[in-house]
Design a protein around this motif. Structure first.
Motif, PDB file in Angstrom:
ATOM      1  N   SER A   9      19.769 114.787 -78.432  1.00  0.00           N
ATOM      2  CA  SER A   9      19.090 114.237 -77.315  1.00  0.00           C
ATOM      3  C   SER A   9      19.094 114.957 -75.994  1.00  0.00           C
ATOM      4  CB  SER A   9      19.316 112.800 -76.670  1.00  0.00           C
ATOM      5  OG  SER A   9      19.187 112.065 -77.912  1.00  0.00           O
ATOM      6  N   TRP A  13      16.511 117.517 -74.158  1.00  0.00           N
ATOM      7  CA  TRP A  13      16.323 117.299 -72.939  1.00  0.00           C
ATOM      8  C   TRP A  13      16.207 118.639 -71.915  1.00  0.00           C
ATOM      9  CZ3 TRP A  13      15.035 112.464 -70.703  1.00  0.00           C
ATOM     10  CH2 TRP A  13      14.987 113.042 -69.395  1.00  0.00           C
ATOM     11  N   ALA A 403      20.451 112.013 -71.522  1.00  0.00           N
ATOM     12  CA  ALA A 403      20.636 111.656 -72.808  1.00  0.00           C
ATOM     13  C   ALA A 403      21.141 110.640 -73.045  1.00  0.00           C
ATOM     14  CB  ALA A 403      21.245 113.130 -73.581  1.00  0.00           C
TER      15      ALA A 403
END
Length: 827
Positions: A9, A13, A403
């Motif tokens: 994540s 991002w 995240a």
């Protein structure tokens, strides 16, 4: 797994953070060179952004479509789908009765005609949810923090991802409900209102009016959005240029939306469709007038208990916390107006379903009423995540923080979604939705039940299935079977004559009973005398036992109605009956004319045939024993009496040919002829004096002719010679051979004959069972000029294709091709 998810994540991002929106206007302190560099975002970055948006939409689509028939159809879904049937039939405004019009109209475009209805309707809901996800992405982007000199797209993508996986959306938007369509319109209206509040464009105001009107016509719950244009103008346009012009446009947009809604309801009234009083937008339909009553406060307390039950499951505590703290970041990120504006649909509109008197059973508060609030909540949560990331920029920890926050929101959502797709029954639904989904209706037992009904329809040649029953199961069965295969009737309005007509048409007719629906004791009390119910099967549901019975027969008057319904009315065969009556009246006689069905007897009498006697059959379906019992009283007792039988469309009336078999087993066939679908048969009764000749004849060593019965006395030229042959076989016969009976003079010349299949073709030889006795009665008409004298009667079997007779052996004598059966004296 959580660490890997967080790492992935974070990388995503950081990648998304490098995709920037450019603004062509020069900013303070910025040179033209700096502006040019800022506005030259590579095309690959925009493509990445587009692919990311598509990926989020596909995630939402997959989560909503995967096994979307795994959860059961509820009564609300059944109402929407069955109402769309009525729209297809021309009742265009029918949905206005419940203030849920537009969704049924949209479903009618797909012309649902069969069992595919639930899947198709739920897929339509899923497609509307894609509009909500896309609107969520747009909202997240429009309110995203500036993060210095740039605006980052991550907030929009994250808002869309939150909503795509949100349990509230995944559960309710995979059902055939009006809410997904209404949310699609309300979420789009928020996007348009946000744009209008900033820019005040007339075109945007027009689009906003149309979308709000569509939301209202989808479900009256969207009535609060009529105030959205003015709210956007006040919150977003205050102290900005052309404020009063925006106010005027907002008022015009609201008036246009309300005018469109009013016009549609007026058109409905012109078609005699009026909203139910409980669904009208009146103050009397709110709790505002009953706030002084303890019952109102008790109900509000129960509603807030429902909130406490479903918010942790459907929205999640992390998402709600992030949405709540968005107001705290609004001032820092220069987004106070936008955040306050989103709080209006996110929080203020909660009051509408809370204050309304809900017509649902027990004033039930359903979590789906809050589905429209989930879109702005997801956008606010994404705003908070982006704001938190902006607080700790430019360190790498910013990506990790975002995240982690995204993971806290998305992982529980995905866990719920996976459980729902894998096994909907064990999914951790809130109490209210579990009660609606599995506590009231008949859930998965319908699968096997509907299979049985569809099989019955297929076996009847695709006939509609008539279903008698009580309560909520009838609309649900309509959904599963479709308008072309079902006709459901409430048990309280059952008429035995109507049921008999359906049976006569060959349609399958069923009774649905069960625990809480109508058990066997209830069936006995249902006013359907004369009908026979046969138990088919029991189907175990989570909350009930469904008992399926088939209306398998009728007795008494109901049976006669069945037989009358199985053929066309006499008036529809006027020419054929006229021709038949002309033939009967040309040679009037006192012998009886038996007609089946008996209901046609009055019509034939009206044509002048006075000797017509109806064959009154008191049971359906007909059996050989019952056919014989009905026929015996109509047969004359005297020897050699003529009898005529009229059978109407016997292929439908008596497909087993039981009446015809009974006639052929008791009488001697003379002749038959057809008048369209009317079959006229002539018979004679058995002779009083007859001779039985025992034979020991074998045909091809397999078929036995055991006995022949002939008249004992002499006959005259032109008389009918009654013959009865008794056959049996040692083994099955593969070919449809024919029987012949020849009358020969002393010189061996053929003077009369009969060639036929046994029992007038009703029992061809391939149908004979080993050892079964086949008694075949018929007549041979003697020539009118036949000289007096003695004649030999021969019988045998031949192949109708080649004309070759089968080999005959008798009593150890020589082989031949016929059996001598007796002699005939002509005076």
């Amino acid at each position: 797994m959580s660490r890997r998810w967080s790492s992935a994540s974070a990388e995503l991002w950081h990648a998304l953070a490098r995709v920037r929106y450019h603004h062509p206007r020069m900013r303070p302190g910025e040179t033209e060179k700096m502006q040019s560099a800022r506005s030259s975002t590579p095309a690959t970055h925009w493509l990445t952004l587009l692919l990311a948006c598509c990926a989020i939409l596909l995630i939402g689509l997959a989560l909503r479509l995967a096994g979307n028939l795994g959860i059961t159809i509820t009564f609300d879904e059944a109402w929407h789908i069955t109402t769309s049937y009525r729209v297809v039939r021309g009742e265009f405004f029918e949905g206005l009765r419940e203030n849920k019009w537009l969704y049924t109209v949209v479903l009618s475009w797909f012309n649902i005609r069969g069992p595919e209805g639930p899947w198709l309707a739920r897929t339509v809901s899923t497609l509307f949810s894609m509009v909500s996800i896309a609107s969520c992405i747009a909202l997240g982007r429009m309110i995203a923090p500036h993060s210095g000199a740039m605006r980052w797209p991550a907030a929009g993508l994250l808002a869309g991802l939150f909503y795509a996986a949100l349990p509230m959306g995944v559960f309710h938007e995979r059902q055939a409900l009006v809410d997904p369509q209404m949310v699609a319109f309300t979420s789009l209206s928020i996007v348009l209102a946000l744009r209008f509040g900033r820019r005040g464009e007339a075109a945007t105001a027009l689009g906003l009016a149309l979308v709000i009107a569509a939301a209202y016509l989808t479900k009256i719950l969207a009535i609060a959005y009529l105030g959205l244009p003015l709210a956007a103008t006040v919150l977003l346009g205050w102290r900005r240029p052309y404020f009063w012009r925006k106010v005027l446009l907002a008022l015009l947009a609201t008036a246009l939306a309300y005018g469109l809604v009013t016009l549609m309801y007026w058109l409905g009234e012109q078609n005699n469709v009026f909203p139910h009083p409980q669904h009208s937008p009146r103050l009397s339909n709110t709790v505002l007038f009953t706030l002084n009553q303890p019952e109102t406060w008790r109900q509000l307390g129960e509603d807030f208990a429902v909130f406490a039950d479903f918010i942790p499951v459907y929205l999640g505590i992390p998402l709600m916390l992030l949405a709540t703290i968005a107001i705290g970041f609004a001032a820092r990120e220069n987004r106070v107006r936008e955040v306050l504006f989103l709080l209006v649909p996110a929080l203020a509109f909660v009051l509408i379903p809370l204050l309304a008197k809900r017509p649902t059973g027990g004033n039930l508060f359903s979590p789906r009423y809050m589905l429209s609030n989930a879109v702005p909540i997801a956008a606010l949560a994404a705003f908070s995540v982006e704001a938190i990331r902006g607080l700790i920029r430019p360190t790498r920890a910013a990506g990790w923080a975002a995240a982690v926050l995204a993971t806290l929101v998305i992982l529980p959502s995905l866990w719920f979604d996976a459980a729902l797709i894998r096994d909907p029954v064990s999914a951790p639904l809130p109490r209210v939705d579990r009660q609606i989904q599995y506590g009231i209706f008949l859930d998965y037992a319908f699968d096997d039940l509907v299979d049985a009904l569809l099989q019955a329809s297929a076996e009847s040649g695709g006939q509609p299935v008539y279903i008698l029953g009580r309560g909520l199961e009838l609309p649900l069965l309509k959904v599963y079977l479709g308008p072309d295969l079902e006709r459901t009737i409430g048990a309280e309005t059952v008429d035995a004559a109507d049921v008999a007509v359906w049976l006569g048409e060959g349609a399958p007719v069923f009774w649905i009973g069960g625990e809480g629906i109508g058990r066997q004791s209830d069936i006995e009390r249902v006013p359907i005398p004369g009908l026979t119910l046969t138990h088919v099967a029991d189907y175990e549901a989570l909350s009930a036992t469904i008992e399926l019975y088939r209306v398998s027969g009728a007795t008494g008057d109901a049976a006669n109605i069945v037989y009358a319904a199985r053929v066309a009315r006499p008036e529809q065969m006027e020419e054929d009956y006229a021709a038949l009556a002309g033939t009967l009246l040309a040679n009037p006689a006192a012998h009886p004319v038996i007609i089946f069905p008996g209901a046609h007897a009055p019509y034939l009498r009206g044509l002048g045939v006075a000797s017509v006697r109806p064959l009154e059959v008191t049971t359906f379906p007909l059996t050989p024993i019952e056919a014989a019992a009905a026929l015996d009283p109509l047969i004359p007792a005297e020897s050699g009496a003529m009898v005529e039988a009229i059978l109407v469309d016997e292929a439908h009336l008596d497909p087993e040919r039981n009446v015809l078999l009974a006639l052929n087993e008791r009488l001697y066939r003379v002749s038959d002829e057809w008048y369209g679908l009317i079959h006229r048969l002539r018979y004679t009764t058995a002779p009083t004096q007859a001779t039985e000749n025992l034979l020991d004849a074998r045909i091809e060593d397999v078929i036995h002719l055991d006995k022949v019965t002939l008249p004992a006395g002499a006959l005259h030229a032109g008389d009918l010679l009654p013959v009865a042959l008794a056959w049996r076989t040692d083994e099955p016969i593969g070919d449809a051979f024919k029987v012949f009976v020849h009358v020969m003079n002393t010189e061996g010349v053929l003077v009369a004959q009969a060639d036929l299949e046994p029992l007038g073709g009703l029992r061809p030889m391939p149908t004979w069972a080993a050892g079964e006795l086949i008694l075949d009665r018929f007549t041979v008409r003697l020539p009118a000029d036949l000289p007096a004298g003695e004649y030999a009667i021969r019988a045998g079997i031949y192949d109708p294709v080649t004309g070759i007779r089968l080999r005959v052996t008798q009593g150890g004598g020589p082989e031949g091709d016929y059996v001598p059966t007796g002699t005939l004296i002509i005076e």
